[in-house]
Motif scaffolding. Structure first.
Motif, short mmCIF file in Angstrom:
data_model
loop_
_atom_site.label_atom_id
_atom_site.label_comp_id
_atom_site.label_asym_id
_atom_site.label_seq_id
_atom_site.Cartn_x
_atom_site.Cartn_y
_atom_site.Cartn_z
N LEU A 13 0.82 -1.20 0.00
CA LEU A 13 0.00 0.00 0.00
C LEU A 13 0.87 1.26 0.00
O LEU A 13 0.62 2.21 -0.75
N GLU A 14 1.90 1.26 0.81
CA GLU A 14 2.81 2.41 0.87
C GLU A 14 3.55 2.60 -0.45
O GLU A 14 3.76 3.72 -0.90
N SER A 15 3.91 1.51 -1.10
CA SER A 15 4.59 1.59 -2.39
C SER A 15 3.66 2.19 -3.45
O SER A 15 4.07 3.05 -4.23
N LEU A 16 2.41 1.73 -3.47
CA LEU A 16 1.43 2.31 -4.40
C LEU A 16 1.25 3.80 -4.15
O LEU A 16 1.19 4.61 -5.08
N GLU A 17 1.16 4.15 -2.89
CA GLU A 17 0.98 5.55 -2.51
C GLU A 17 2.13 6.41 -3.04
O GLU A 17 1.92 7.47 -3.62
N ARG A 18 3.35 5.94 -2.86
CA ARG A 18 4.53 6.70 -3.33
C ARG A 18 4.59 6.75 -4.85
O ARG A 18 4.78 7.81 -5.44
N GLN A 19 4.45 5.61 -5.50
CA GLN A 19 4.63 5.54 -6.95
C GLN A 19 3.55 6.29 -7.72
O GLN A 19 3.81 6.89 -8.76
N LEU A 20 2.31 6.25 -7.22
CA LEU A 20 1.19 6.88 -7.92
C LEU A 20 0.83 8.25 -7.38
O LEU A 20 -0.02 8.92 -7.96
N ALA A 21 1.47 8.64 -6.28
CA ALA A 21 1.19 9.93 -5.64
C ALA A 21 -0.30 10.07 -5.31
O ALA A 21 -0.93 11.10 -5.56
N ILE A 22 -0.85 8.99 -4.77
CA ILE A 22 -2.26 8.96 -4.36
C ILE A 22 -2.28 8.55 -2.89
O ILE A 22 -1.64 7.58 -2.52
N PRO A 23 -3.02 9.27 -2.05
CA PRO A 23 -3.08 8.90 -0.62
C PRO A 23 -3.59 7.47 -0.44
O PRO A 23 -4.48 7.02 -1.16
N SER A 24 -3.04 6.77 0.53
CA SER A 24 -3.44 5.38 0.76
C SER A 24 -4.93 5.26 1.09
O SER A 24 -5.54 4.24 0.81
N ALA A 25 -5.51 6.30 1.66
CA ALA A 25 -6.94 6.27 1.99
C ALA A 25 -7.79 6.06 0.75
O ALA A 25 -8.87 5.47 0.81
N TRP A 26 -7.32 6.52 -0.41
CA TRP A 26 -8.07 6.36 -1.66
C TRP A 26 -8.25 4.88 -1.98
O TRP A 26 -9.30 4.45 -2.43
N PHE A 27 -7.21 4.08 -1.74
CA PHE A 27 -7.28 2.65 -2.04
C PHE A 27 -8.17 1.90 -1.07
O PHE A 27 -8.62 0.80 -1.37
N LEU A 28 -8.40 2.46 0.11
CA LEU A 28 -9.16 1.78 1.15
C LEU A 28 -10.62 2.18 1.22
O LEU A 28 -11.38 1.61 2.00
N LYS A 29 -11.02 3.16 0.40
CA LYS A 29 -12.42 3.60 0.46
C LYS A 29 -13.34 2.53 -0.14
O LYS A 29 -12.91 1.72 -0.97
N PRO A 30 -14.59 2.51 0.29
CA PRO A 30 -15.54 1.51 -0.23
C PRO A 30 -15.73 1.64 -1.74
O PRO A 30 -15.65 2.73 -2.29
N LYS A 31 -15.98 0.50 -2.37
CA LYS A 31 -16.25 0.51 -3.81
C LYS A 31 -17.56 1.24 -4.08
O LYS A 31 -18.50 1.16 -3.30
N THR A 32 -17.60 1.93 -5.19
CA THR A 32 -18.83 2.60 -5.62
C THR A 32 -19.64 1.63 -6.46
O THR A 32 -19.10 0.97 -7.34
N GLU A 33 -20.91 1.53 -6.17
CA GLU A 33 -21.79 0.68 -6.96
C GLU A 33 -22.36 1.51 -8.11
O GLU A 33 -22.86 2.61 -7.91
N TYR A 34 -22.24 1.00 -9.31
CA TYR A 34 -22.76 1.69 -10.49
C TYR A 34 -23.99 0.96 -10.99
O TYR A 34 -24.09 -0.26 -10.92
N GLU A 35 -24.90 1.73 -11.54
CA GLU A 35 -26.08 1.12 -12.14
C GLU A 35 -25.70 0.50 -13.47
O GLU A 35 -24.77 0.95 -14.13
#
Length: 58
Positions: A13-35
């Motif tokens: 998770l920390e590696s993804l956060e560093r490499q993609l410059a995206i906060p780790s919280a983004w990866f842990l948020k609930p999936k969005t359900e699409y119609e």
């Protein structure tokens, strides 16, 4: 967590956060359900010649 869901290992998770410059919280948020029908995909055969030419320029 639901069936089939799992949390990533902390170092991954920390590696993804560093490499993609995206906060780790983004990866842990609930999936969005699409119609059904929220997404529209077209096969390459359905794309017009003009649209393919424009896409190649971009």
């Amino acid at each position: 967590m639901g069936k089939g869901e799992q949390l990533p290992e902390q170092d991954a998770l920390e590696s993804l956060e560093r490499q993609l410059a995206i906060p780790s919280a983004w990866f842990l948020k609930p999936k969005t359900e699409y119609e059904a029908g929220s997404f529209f995909c077209r096969s390459k055969a359905a794309i017009t010649r003009a649209a393919r030419s424009i896409a190649k320029l971009v």
